[in-house]
Design an enzyme around this catalytic site. Structure first.
Site, PDB file in Angstrom:
ATOM      1  N   ARG A   1       0.769  -1.256   0.000  1.00  0.00           N
ATOM      2  CA  ARG A   1       0.000   0.000   0.000  1.00  0.00           C
ATOM      3  C   ARG A   1       0.795   1.297   0.000  1.00  0.00           C
ATOM      4  O   ARG A   1       0.197   2.371  -0.049  1.00  0.00           O
ATOM      5  CB  ARG A   1      -0.974   0.023   1.182  1.00  0.00           C
ATOM      6  CG  ARG A   1      -1.890  -1.188   1.309  1.00  0.00           C
ATOM      7  CD  ARG A   1      -2.692  -1.428   0.058  1.00  0.00           C
ATOM      8  NE  ARG A   1      -3.771  -2.399   0.253  1.00  0.00           N
ATOM      9  CZ  ARG A   1      -4.436  -2.977  -0.733  1.00  0.00           C
ATOM     10  NH1 ARG A   1      -4.117  -2.680  -1.993  1.00  0.00           N
ATOM     11  NH2 ARG A   1      -5.397  -3.823  -0.486  1.00  0.00           N
TER      12      ARG A   1
ATOM     13  N   ASN B   1       0.033  -1.673  -7.678  1.00  0.00           N
ATOM     14  CA  ASN B   1      -1.181  -0.852  -7.604  1.00  0.00           C
ATOM     15  C   ASN B   1      -1.175   0.043  -6.368  1.00  0.00           C
ATOM     16  O   ASN B   1      -2.035  -0.019  -5.504  1.00  0.00           O
ATOM     17  CB  ASN B   1      -2.437  -1.723  -7.650  1.00  0.00           C
ATOM     18  CG  ASN B   1      -2.438  -2.845  -6.624  1.00  0.00           C
ATOM     19  OD1 ASN B   1      -1.400  -3.386  -6.276  1.00  0.00           O
ATOM     20  ND2 ASN B   1      -3.620  -3.201  -6.149  1.00  0.00           N
TER      21      ASN B   1
ATOM     22  N   ASP C   1      -1.116 -12.982  -1.267  1.00  0.00           N
ATOM     23  CA  ASP C   1      -1.896 -11.865  -1.801  1.00  0.00           C
ATOM     24  C   ASP C   1      -2.333 -10.940  -0.655  1.00  0.00           C
ATOM     25  O   ASP C   1      -3.461 -10.457  -0.639  1.00  0.00           O
ATOM     26  CB  ASP C   1      -3.103 -12.369  -2.588  1.00  0.00           C
ATOM     27  CG  ASP C   1      -3.779 -11.272  -3.404  1.00  0.00           C
ATOM     28  OD1 ASP C   1      -3.116 -10.254  -3.688  1.00  0.00           O
ATOM     29  OD2 ASP C   1      -4.972 -11.421  -3.753  1.00  0.00           O
TER      30      ASP C   1
END
Length: 455
Positions: free
Chosen positions: A64, A94, A301
């Site tokens: 993050r 991402n 994940d």
């Protein structure tokens, strides 16, 4: 610093255990012997009754940072890794900004060098317009393509764009394999429902199979190294069993092995992830594929979201805008809930608990979580306990069982989908490059990991 680990059960590369001592010098495994004099080391760790394994390498995480640090950051996530026996990770693109350029990759590497207590590597993300960056970015473990479950620049769902990436270069391509067109169509069909289990119906087995088949087709056409991330369906596993080129690898998560669609009734939005949880039948096929080597290794994940984002109050009271089941579980419309769950703290204990049940062996768990990952990503001198190799090690207790407790978690999000599960194989001591990073229940926050190298 030199470290002597005394009289533990040491897992050797051949899968056998050796009761003895292990000496660490200058960050490397210097010696393995029945007995090594105590005065050869500055620090002595008593390993009697414990098992020494290679540190886990988690090849798919979402930590993050930058841009989403309210969910997690590189420091908190790497501390959670150390507690979970994970000594290296490969992180996804991402973030905000997206990791789609050399500048963004350099920024992450710089942040990690300052903050991470374990070793690190980063993917570069594919877009429709960054082919040059995909070819030249360095160092990176590979190219990440989101074929589905994504929006914006990282979504590559057109075959002609995918083919352009597969046709150029030789770097490993890792795919999130879901058919975005099918997902969009089914999302319209089921719009408005608050049944969280619909997430698995909307993003169904066929959506996963379609994308995996397309990725393998392109990989075969261009002889391109391909890795299929978080495989979730029996159909995909059986397809690979019949048609898996030597240069294709696949992974599965502990949650797809241990949770199924019944989890929605018990934990609501905490069960929502992409690709979704599947049926008990899918679980059994995935397990068999892992045991048979059709699936090569384990990844978590790790994708944390806050309790509020998941629609769960920190005190477990229901939010005013939510509905509840008879068990008090929060039910929100799946489309409004971010998908993902944390995992780096619990992955090794979950898998070692299965080993102690007889589902697999401890040596197999180590291969799936360490050795096979290092081989697939060509990470030198990691993933096995060998003299001369990096001293990324975890000393685990396979005799004591403890529950997963929210208040003990180090991940910033502060929750686990496996809360309350009684597990064994918890890390007692974790070493990263020969430095003790976790011991006596605490992280040594002064330790810093290193950037991984890739062959």
């Amino acid at each position: 610093m030199s470290v002597l680990i005394r009289q533990s059960q040491i897992l050797l590369p051949n899968g056998e255990f050796f009761l003895g001592d292990l000496l660490v010098e200058h960050g490397k495994i210097a010696a393995i012997a029945a007995q090594i004099p105590r005065d050869r080391a500055e620090t002595v760790i008593e390993g009697e009754g414990l098992t020494l394994l290679p540190g886990a390498i988690d090849p798919q995480v979402h930590f993050r940072e930058p841009g989403l640090e309210h969910k997690e950051d590189l420091f908190t996530a790497s501390c959670a890794c150390a507690k979970g026996g994970v000594t290296s990770f490969l992180e996804m693109p991402n973030t905000r900004p997206l990791t789609i350029s050399q500048a963004a990759l350099n920024d992450k590497l710089d942040r990690a060098a300052q903050k991470c207590v374990v070793n690190y590597g980063f993917f570069i993300g594919a877009t429709a317009n960054n082919l040059t960056e995909l070819l030249e970015a360095h160092p990176t473990c590979g190219i990440k393509i989101f074929m589905g479950s994504m929006h914006g620049d990282l979504l590559i769902d057109q075959e002609e764009l995918l083919e352009k990436i597969f046709a150029n270069g030789s770097r490993l391509i890792a795919v999130h394999a879901e058919d975005q067109a099918r997902i969009a169509q089914r999302r319209q069909e089921f719009a408005g429902s608050k049944d969280p289990a619909l997430h698995s119906i909307i993003q169904d087995n066929q959506a996963a199979l379609n994308a995996t088949q397309l990725a393998v087709k392109l990989s075969k056409k261009y002889q391109r190294r391909l890795h299929i991330l978080h495989m979730s369906t029996g159909e995909e596993a059986e397809f690979l069993r019949q048609d898996k080129p030597a240069w294709v690898t696949a992974e599965v998560t502990p949650q797809h092995l241990l949770l199924n669609i019944s989890a929605y009734e018990k934990i609501g939005s905490f069960a929502q992830m992409n690709p979704p949880l599947r049926s008990p039948r899918d679980q059994e096929i995935l397990w068999q594929a892992l045991l048979d080597g059709v699936i090569d290794f384990i990844a978590t994940d790790h994708a944390p979201h806050t309790l509020a984002e998941k629609g769960q109050a920190s005190d477990r009271d229901l939010t005013a805008s939510s509905e509840k089941s008879s068990e008090g579980t929060v039910f929100l419309e799946p489309a409004t809930v971010p998908s993902g769950m944390p995992g780096v703290e619990t992955s090794m204990p979950l898998m070692l608990t299965e080993a102690m049940k007889g589902r697999c062996t401890v040596a197999q768990v180590s291969r799936w979580m360490s050795g096979n990952v290092a081989k697939a990503y060509k990470i030198p001198h990691k993933g096995e306990i060998r003299e001369g190799w990096d001293a990324d090690l975890v000393l685990v207790d396979l005799k004591t069982y403890r529950p997963v407790l929210r208040e003990e978690l180090l991940t910033k999000c502060g929750w686990s989908s496996f809360e309350g599960w009684n597990l064994t194989g918890w890390a007692v001591t974790t070493l990263v490059n020969g430095q003790v990073v976790f011991a006596n229940g605490k992280v040594n926050t002064e330790v810093r990991g290193q950037a991984l190298q890739f062959g």
